[in-house]
Design an enzyme around this catalytic site. Structure first.
Site, PDB file in Angstrom:
ATOM      1  N   ARG A  12       0.849  -1.201   0.000  1.00  0.00           N
ATOM      2  CA  ARG A  12       0.000   0.000   0.000  1.00  0.00           C
ATOM      3  C   ARG A  12       0.888   1.255   0.000  1.00  0.00           C
ATOM      4  NH1 ARG A  12      -0.901   4.813   2.203  1.00  0.00           N
ATOM      5  NH2 ARG A  12      -0.520   3.958   4.289  1.00  0.00           N
ATOM      6  N   ASP A  13       1.576   1.487   1.115  1.00  0.00           N
ATOM      7  CA  ASP A  13       2.349   2.724   1.262  1.00  0.00           C
ATOM      8  C   ASP A  13       3.494   2.782   0.249  1.00  0.00           C
ATOM      9  OD1 ASP A  13       2.790   5.162   2.439  1.00  0.00           O
ATOM     10  OD2 ASP A  13       3.448   4.403   4.373  1.00  0.00           O
ATOM     11  N   HIS A 204       4.363   4.162  13.205  1.00  0.00           N
ATOM     12  CA  HIS A 204       4.603   4.093  11.757  1.00  0.00           C
ATOM     13  C   HIS A 204       5.693   5.116  11.442  1.00  0.00           C
ATOM     14  CE1 HIS A 204       3.042   3.927   7.436  1.00  0.00           C
ATOM     15  NE2 HIS A 204       3.663   5.100   7.436  1.00  0.00           N
ATOM     16  N   HIS A 206       8.995   6.619   9.154  1.00  0.00           N
ATOM     17  CA  HIS A 206       9.753   6.699   7.908  1.00  0.00           C
ATOM     18  C   HIS A 206      11.214   6.955   8.280  1.00  0.00           C
ATOM     19  CE1 HIS A 206       6.528   7.035   4.692  1.00  0.00           C
ATOM     20  NE2 HIS A 206       5.866   6.828   5.813  1.00  0.00           N
ATOM     21  N   CYS A 237       8.385  10.019   0.603  1.00  0.00           N
ATOM     22  CA  CYS A 237       7.743  11.292   0.860  1.00  0.00           C
ATOM     23  C   CYS A 237       8.017  12.194  -0.329  1.00  0.00           C
ATOM     24  CB  CYS A 237       8.356  11.859   2.136  1.00  0.00           C
ATOM     25  SG  CYS A 237       8.220  13.613   2.295  1.00  0.00           S
ATOM     26  N   ASN A 246       9.754   4.310   4.101  1.00  0.00           N
ATOM     27  CA  ASN A 246       9.363   3.744   5.394  1.00  0.00           C
ATOM     28  C   ASN A 246      10.534   2.971   5.977  1.00  0.00           C
ATOM     29  OD1 ASN A 246       6.853   3.977   3.669  1.00  0.00           O
ATOM     30  ND2 ASN A 246       5.903   3.385   5.584  1.00  0.00           N
TER      31      ASN A 246
END
Lengths: 304, 304
Positions: A12-13, A204, A206, A237, A246
């Protein structure tokens, strides 16, 4: 030693911001490998508009194509009631809602005020009521906003309350753009766990500024046991091109495994899956362990 | 907050393994910038055989060409009595000796047993006696050896004793190939500082497996205040091609600065010097902050 829960977000991310669409069968195969490798949760996909996130336009096919391993929670990100219906139709175990603590970031990210986001979330909670699908509430920019800077802790507390009021069973504190320092993680998590000692909190992180694993160690120190991470360190990002994404799942599991933390995830299977990911994406991923090997991978001695 | 000492090693630990020779005037200019930026110590070069390390064949010219900033310690690595004489002729503030805790690694690295290395070090101590030049003793592979694996803590303690016996004023515990975990750093450093509470201990970490800054946080927790780091994250390990090198000076200073640790080093000047380094080497360096920017570098809001 403490049991640590590893929650995978690469499909997903990570995949959402890749330059290329990863074919559905490759997504399904990777998710199945991650399930077999024993991660505790997998954020499979997003039920968002295919126009907004074309890379995840196959959300239904992926959800329906994967094998569900017992003990693994299959979650999906959803932005609205329509997403909730789609997630329910696919029998997701959980949905993940995202609002930013920073008003400015929320507006940039979802074109809504934070109040509007929570109004949507209440509608979502109504849609899911009685389905048995759990709700996780994510707070983006918890540790800092790339537009506003510092974040008021009281606002974090208020928004956690709002998530709990609408029935969220877990909260994720997300460091969306890699601004958290270990000191900050320590302070905020201590305050959150003091106030809600039994709340399942996920961190979570990064690794945008290299502090990802240091932040995990600080989270563990104050009692947080759930960590999102991305296979190969995918993700990232848009404000930091070239920066790492991440925190990397196999790097995280490697560190914790060699400190004897208890995890369900199998390090060797994760490393193998990360190598597959390089093949799928046809590029190097930011993770370190697939380059350096495990601490225990000894070299033979040949005196030249 | 605690005062942390930043010790720069890029021009030695980094440049020695680069593919190219960095011209002497560029080395001198970089070292002068690092001094002005306020790092506490600079490992300028090595007085080794030019045949063994051709990249540092200009050791004398560099040592004689640099401006010495007050408060900065200019150290050089030396392998033997000949190196000690060369360092003394250049009026180094300190010499750094290196022996591996692992017998196998020492043999690979310097083609000597550890006992032979310490016999050489005693000769060096005689050469330097009365010169006022300080001796720092580095223990390579303190946290693990890529050939032998785990390291016996008692052996580390014995070798520290041997360094102190020959007059070393400081000890560096080096994680030569990035094998240390935070737990291990905590345990070993606690034991070392319990035994020698006033000993100036330096930790020298590589970020080979992504744990570098997490290890620093753990070292600080138990009271170690001196850290080696390499501008841009230069350096590395021949056994892990593609893996990152030493922990990155500007990433380290960035993390500590935003937790309010007291340091002499100026973050912005270090970032500028790291950009110069990319120009000198004509390639990207592994450091994250020069890609991602500082936490405090906010972005302007433009709603598109």
């Amino acid at each position: 030693m403490q049991r640590i829960y590893i929650q995978e977000v690469a499909t997903r991310d990570g995949f959402q911001i890749e330059d290329q669409f990863v074919p559905t069968d490759q997504k399904v195969e990777l998710i199945n490998k991650l399930g077999t490798a024993g991660v505790d949760k997998i954020e499979v996909t997003s039920f968002v508009s295919p126009k907004a996130v074309p890379n995840l336009r196959d959300a239904e096919e992926v959800m329906k194509g994967i094998d569900r391993k017992p003990g693994v929670t299959y979650t999906t990100l959803i932005p609205n009631a329509k997403g909730a219906e789609r997630a329910a139709a696919c029998e997701a175990d959980e949905v993940n809602l995202v609002a930013s603590v920073s008003e400015t970031h929320n507006k940039k990210n979802v074109r809504r005020t934070v109040d509007q986001s929570f109004a949507d979330f209440n509608t979502i909670a109504d849609v899911l009521s009685g389905t048995g699908i759990q709700i996780n509430g994510t707070l983006a920019t918890t540790f800092g906003c790339p537009f506003e800077g510092g974040i008021d802790e009281n606002r974090v507390m208020t928004l956690i309350d709002q998530y709990l009021d609408l029935g969220a069973g877990g909260i994720t504190l997300a460091d969306t753009t890699g601004m958290a320092t270990p000191k900050q993680v320590h302070q905020l998590c201590e305050h959150v766990l003091n106030r809600w000692p039994d709340l399942p909190v996920t961190l979570h992180f990064h690794n945008t500024r290299g502090m990802g694993l240091a932040n995990v160690m600080e989270g563990i120190r104050v009692g947080v046991t759930r960590y999102d991470a991305s296979l190969g360190g995918l993700g990232g990002c848009p404000f930091a091109p070239g920066a790492t994404g991440n925190i990397c799942t196999e790097d995280l599991v490697h560190m914790l495994r060699f400190m004897d933390y208890e995890m369900n995830a199998d390090l060797d299977q994760l490393i193998a899956a990360s190598r597959d990911l390089e093949t799928i994406l046809q590029r190097e991923v930011p993770g370190q362990i697939i380059k350096a090997g495990k601490i225990s991978d000894l070299h033979s001695v040949s005196y030249s």
